[in-house]
Design a protein around this motif. Structure first.
Motif, PDB file in Angstrom:
ATOM      1  N   LEU A  83      77.134 148.674 -29.297  1.00 47.39           N
ATOM      2  CA  LEU A  83      76.834 147.245 -29.129  1.00 47.39           C
ATOM      3  C   LEU A  83      75.320 147.013 -29.043  1.00 47.39           C
ATOM      4  O   LEU A  83      74.770 146.099 -29.649  1.00 47.39           O
ATOM      5  N   ASN A  84      74.642 147.878 -28.290  1.00 49.35           N
ATOM      6  CA  ASN A  84      73.197 147.751 -28.101  1.00 49.35           C
ATOM      7  C   ASN A  84      72.463 147.914 -29.434  1.00 49.35           C
ATOM      8  O   ASN A  84      71.518 147.173 -29.724  1.00 49.35           O
ATOM      9  N   ALA A  85      72.950 148.858 -30.261  1.00 46.46           N
ATOM     10  CA  ALA A  85      72.291 149.113 -31.550  1.00 46.46           C
ATOM     11  C   ALA A  85      72.310 147.872 -32.431  1.00 46.46           C
ATOM     12  O   ALA A  85      71.473 147.716 -33.321  1.00 46.46           O
ATOM     13  N   ASP A  86      73.248 146.992 -32.175  1.00 44.48           N
ATOM     14  CA  ASP A  86      73.413 145.791 -32.991  1.00 44.48           C
ATOM     15  C   ASP A  86      72.926 144.539 -32.236  1.00 44.48           C
ATOM     16  O   ASP A  86      73.358 143.422 -32.535  1.00 44.48           O
ATOM     17  N   GLY A  87      72.069 144.740 -31.241  1.00 45.88           N
ATOM     18  CA  GLY A  87      71.556 143.599 -30.471  1.00 45.88           C
ATOM     19  C   GLY A  87      72.652 142.836 -29.745  1.00 45.88           C
ATOM     20  O   GLY A  87      72.514 141.650 -29.471  1.00 45.88           O
ATOM     21  N   PHE A  88      73.749 143.506 -29.448  1.00 44.64           N
ATOM     22  CA  PHE A  88      74.901 142.930 -28.726  1.00 44.64           C
ATOM     23  C   PHE A  88      75.570 141.782 -29.476  1.00 44.64           C
ATOM     24  O   PHE A  88      76.227 140.935 -28.875  1.00 44.64           O
ATOM     25  N   ALA A  89      75.402 141.773 -30.816  1.00 42.83           N
ATOM     26  CA  ALA A  89      76.049 140.721 -31.623  1.00 42.83           C
ATOM     27  C   ALA A  89      77.567 140.804 -31.501  1.00 42.83           C
ATOM     28  O   ALA A  89      78.265 139.787 -31.544  1.00 42.83           O
ATOM     29  N   GLY A  90      78.090 142.013 -31.345  1.00 39.45           N
ATOM     30  CA  GLY A  90      79.538 142.174 -31.267  1.00 39.45           C
ATOM     31  C   GLY A  90      80.087 142.118 -29.850  1.00 39.45           C
ATOM     32  O   GLY A  90      81.291 142.310 -29.627  1.00 39.45           O
ATOM     33  N   TYR A  91      79.204 141.859 -28.885  1.00 35.15           N
ATOM     34  CA  TYR A  91      79.629 141.853 -27.476  1.00 35.15           C
ATOM     35  C   TYR A  91      80.580 140.690 -27.190  1.00 35.15           C
ATOM     36  O   TYR A  91      80.373 139.571 -27.644  1.00 35.15           O
ATOM     37  N   ARG A  92      81.625 140.987 -26.452  1.00 32.79           N
ATOM     38  CA  ARG A  92      82.488 139.922 -25.927  1.00 32.79           C
ATOM     39  C   ARG A  92      82.728 140.185 -24.444  1.00 32.79           C
ATOM     40  O   ARG A  92      83.079 141.306 -24.065  1.00 32.79           O
ATOM     41  N   LEU A  93      82.539 139.156 -23.645  1.00 31.91           N
ATOM     42  CA  LEU A  93      82.914 139.243 -22.237  1.00 31.91           C
ATOM     43  C   LEU A  93      84.383 138.857 -22.131  1.00 31.91           C
ATOM     44  O   LEU A  93      84.768 137.751 -22.512  1.00 31.91           O
ATOM     45  N   VAL A  94      85.183 139.762 -21.612  1.00 26.84           N
ATOM     46  CA  VAL A  94      86.612 139.499 -21.430  1.00 26.84           C
ATOM     47  C   VAL A  94      86.843 139.059 -19.981  1.00 26.84           C
ATOM     48  O   VAL A  94      86.329 139.680 -19.045  1.00 26.84           O
ATOM     49  N   ILE A  95      87.575 137.985 -19.806  1.00 22.01           N
ATOM     50  CA  ILE A  95      87.997 137.552 -18.467  1.00 22.01           C
ATOM     51  C   ILE A  95      89.513 137.490 -18.467  1.00 22.01           C
ATOM     52  O   ILE A  95      90.110 136.711 -19.228  1.00 22.01           O
ATOM     53  N   ASP A  96      90.124 138.359 -17.673  1.00 22.33           N
ATOM     54  CA  ASP A  96      91.589 138.422 -17.702  1.00 22.33           C
ATOM     55  C   ASP A  96      92.129 138.780 -16.317  1.00 22.33           C
ATOM     56  O   ASP A  96      91.467 138.556 -15.316  1.00 22.33           O
ATOM     57  N   GLY A  97      93.308 139.316 -16.265  1.00 22.81           N
ATOM     58  CA  GLY A  97      93.957 139.560 -14.976  1.00 22.81           C
ATOM     59  C   GLY A  97      94.750 138.324 -14.574  1.00 22.81           C
ATOM     60  O   GLY A  97      95.437 137.724 -15.417  1.00 22.81           O
ATOM     61  N   LEU A  98      94.638 137.926 -13.304  1.00 21.56           N
ATOM     62  CA  LEU A  98      95.440 136.816 -12.775  1.00 21.56           C
ATOM     63  C   LEU A  98      94.820 135.469 -13.139  1.00 21.56           C
ATOM     64  O   LEU A  98      94.363 134.707 -12.278  1.00 21.56           O
ATOM     65  N   ASP A 144      86.927 128.553 -13.654  1.00 20.88           N
ATOM     66  CA  ASP A 144      87.637 127.288 -13.826  1.00 20.88           C
ATOM     67  C   ASP A 144      88.214 127.181 -15.234  1.00 20.88           C
ATOM     68  O   ASP A 144      89.333 126.698 -15.422  1.00 20.88           O
ATOM     69  N   GLU A 145      87.444 127.630 -16.230  1.00 16.69           N
ATOM     70  CA  GLU A 145      87.947 127.595 -17.604  1.00 16.69           C
ATOM     71  C   GLU A 145      89.177 128.480 -17.767  1.00 16.69           C
ATOM     72  O   GLU A 145      90.139 128.118 -18.442  1.00 16.69           O
ATOM     73  N   ALA A 146      89.119 129.656 -17.152  1.00 21.07           N
ATOM     74  CA  ALA A 146      90.228 130.601 -17.292  1.00 21.07           C
ATOM     75  C   ALA A 146      91.415 130.174 -16.428  1.00 21.07           C
ATOM     76  O   ALA A 146      92.568 130.473 -16.750  1.00 21.07           O
ATOM     77  N   GLY A 147      91.149 129.478 -15.333  1.00 20.71           N
ATOM     78  CA  GLY A 147      92.202 129.019 -14.443  1.00 20.71           C
ATOM     79  C   GLY A 147      92.787 130.155 -13.616  1.00 20.71           C
ATOM     80  O   GLY A 147      93.691 130.866 -14.057  1.00 20.71           O
ATOM     81  N   LEU A 148      92.283 130.311 -12.394  1.00 21.62           N
ATOM     82  CA  LEU A 148      92.796 131.390 -11.535  1.00 21.62           C
ATOM     83  C   LEU A 148      94.233 131.094 -11.126  1.00 21.62           C
ATOM     84  O   LEU A 148      94.568 129.962 -10.774  1.00 21.62           O
ATOM     85  N   LYS A 149      95.075 132.111 -11.164  1.00 23.52           N
ATOM     86  CA  LYS A 149      96.426 131.963 -10.615  1.00 23.52           C
ATOM     87  C   LYS A 149      96.345 131.995  -9.089  1.00 23.52           C
ATOM     88  O   LYS A 149      95.414 132.573  -8.520  1.00 23.52           O
ATOM     89  N   PRO A 150      97.315 131.382  -8.410  1.00 25.39           N
ATOM     90  CA  PRO A 150      97.239 131.294  -6.939  1.00 25.39           C
ATOM     91  C   PRO A 150      97.174 132.660  -6.250  1.00 25.39           C
ATOM     92  O   PRO A 150      96.612 132.776  -5.168  1.00 25.39           O
ATOM     93  N   GLU A 151      97.710 133.709  -6.885  1.00 23.88           N
ATOM     94  CA  GLU A 151      97.703 135.032  -6.244  1.00 23.88           C
ATOM     95  C   GLU A 151      96.323 135.680  -6.278  1.00 23.88           C
ATOM     96  O   GLU A 151      96.083 136.664  -5.582  1.00 23.88           O
ATOM     97  N   ALA A 152      95.417 135.185  -7.116  1.00 25.26           N
ATOM     98  CA  ALA A 152      94.108 135.837  -7.273  1.00 25.26           C
ATOM     99  C   ALA A 152      93.310 135.756  -5.981  1.00 25.26           C
ATOM    100  O   ALA A 152      93.139 134.676  -5.416  1.00 25.26           O
ATOM    101  N   ARG A 153      92.806 136.906  -5.519  1.00 26.09           N
ATOM    102  CA  ARG A 153      92.013 136.933  -4.284  1.00 26.09           C
ATOM    103  C   ARG A 153      90.616 137.521  -4.468  1.00 26.09           C
ATOM    104  O   ARG A 153      89.714 137.235  -3.700  1.00 26.09           O
TER     105      ARG A 153
END
Ligand SMILES: Nc1nc2c(c(=O)[nH]1)N[C@H]1C(S)=C(S)[C@@H](COP(=O)(O)O)O[C@H]1N2
Ligand SMILES: [Mo]
Length: 252
Positions: A83-98, A144-153
């Motif tokens: 990713l670094n070699a490409d200036g992080f053009a292919g980088y994606r931040l993943v937000i998942d779980g609950l 807020d965009e991802a919307g936390l489920k109530p179980e998330a702590r």
């Protein structure tokens, strides 16, 4: 501020000997005494300090000319290097779980969101401090965009780097509670001192969680996961250094 420092200092001194460096900690007290001290410090701070009390901020003139990089400064993992070699053009931040709506965001998409800039003091458990300017997106905005489920702590940050620089080494990770996650100064920073975040300081994206010690500020973030418990991660203590003796709650 003084009362907070005095109180947490008194509690910490009474209950546990503080760690000396960002290396393997040596503890003199039992695990149980340490957990008691940590719980007291966290609860006392949460009682005394409003959830949205701000960490002190500084002027441009106070920015450290030589902000010290610490811990990992050049991750060797092949996925990171590609990713670094490409200036992080292919980088994606993943937000998942609950979360209701898992996210996968490019740096351009992160930069398109409302930005926050703050000049704050970084406080490493080793005893040094540096002042820097950080720009990024509030973690609360993304949650807020991802919307936390109530179980998330807790919010967990999975990083690219292994401190032993081995391809299969244990990668750095950290976790914070929802109070710190939603705090106005808790940001995912992509700029430092007005320029693109450099690799030694955690490119392309690092956490700033300004009311906590340095080791909580995860660099090289690849994934953010909402969880109910972090017992199943690493050795179960909520962070790479926590697994090696540091306290999970590192409020300052
Ligand atoms: N991924 C990752 N994050 C990390 C570390 C690390 O080794 N890897 N070190 C921590 C420690 S102990 C400190 S003091 C700060 C250092 O941040 P800096 O390099 O910008 O000074 O990052 C923290 N976050
Ligand atoms: Mo640190």
């Amino acid at each position: 501020m003084n009362r907070r420092r005095w109180l947490s200092g008194a509690l910490a001194a009474g209950m546990a000997s503080l760690v000396s460096a960002c290396g393997e900690a040596s503890w003199r007290l039992s695990d149980q005494a340490r957990r008691m001290g940590e719980g007291l410090t966290r609860r006392a701070q949460r009682l005394l300090i409003p959830a949205d009390a701000l960490a002190p901020t500084y002027s441009r003139a106070e920015i450290s000319p030589d902000f010290r990089p610490n811990g990992s400064i050049a991750p060797a993992a092949s996925d990171y290097r590609a990713l670094n070699a490409d200036g992080f053009a292919g980088y994606r931040l993943v937000i998942d779980g609950l979360v209701e709506r898992p996210l996968s965001l490019s740096l351009a998409e992160l930069r398109a969101r409302p930005a926050r800039t703050q000049i704050t003091k970084h406080d490493c458990v080793e005893g040094w401090t540096s002042i820097g300017e950080w720009t990024g997106v509030r973690l609360a905005t993304l949650l807020d965009e991802a919307g936390l489920k109530p179980e998330a702590r807790y919010i967990v940050f999975h990083c690219f780097d292994a401190l032993d620089q081995r391809e299969d080494g244990e990668r750095y990770y950290e976790s914070i509670d929802l109070i710190d996650a939603r705090h106005p100064q808790t940001i995912l920073a992509y700029d430092m001192n007005g320029e693109t975040l450099p690799v030694p300081h955690g490119a392309p994206l690092r956490l700033r969680v300004e009311r906590q010690l340095g080791y909580k500020h995860a660099k090289y973030i690849r994934r953010i996961e909402a969880v109910e418990s972090f017992a199943h991660l690493g050795r179960g203590k909520g962070g790479y250094w926590e697994d090696r003796g540091y306290e999970w709650y590192a409020g300052i």
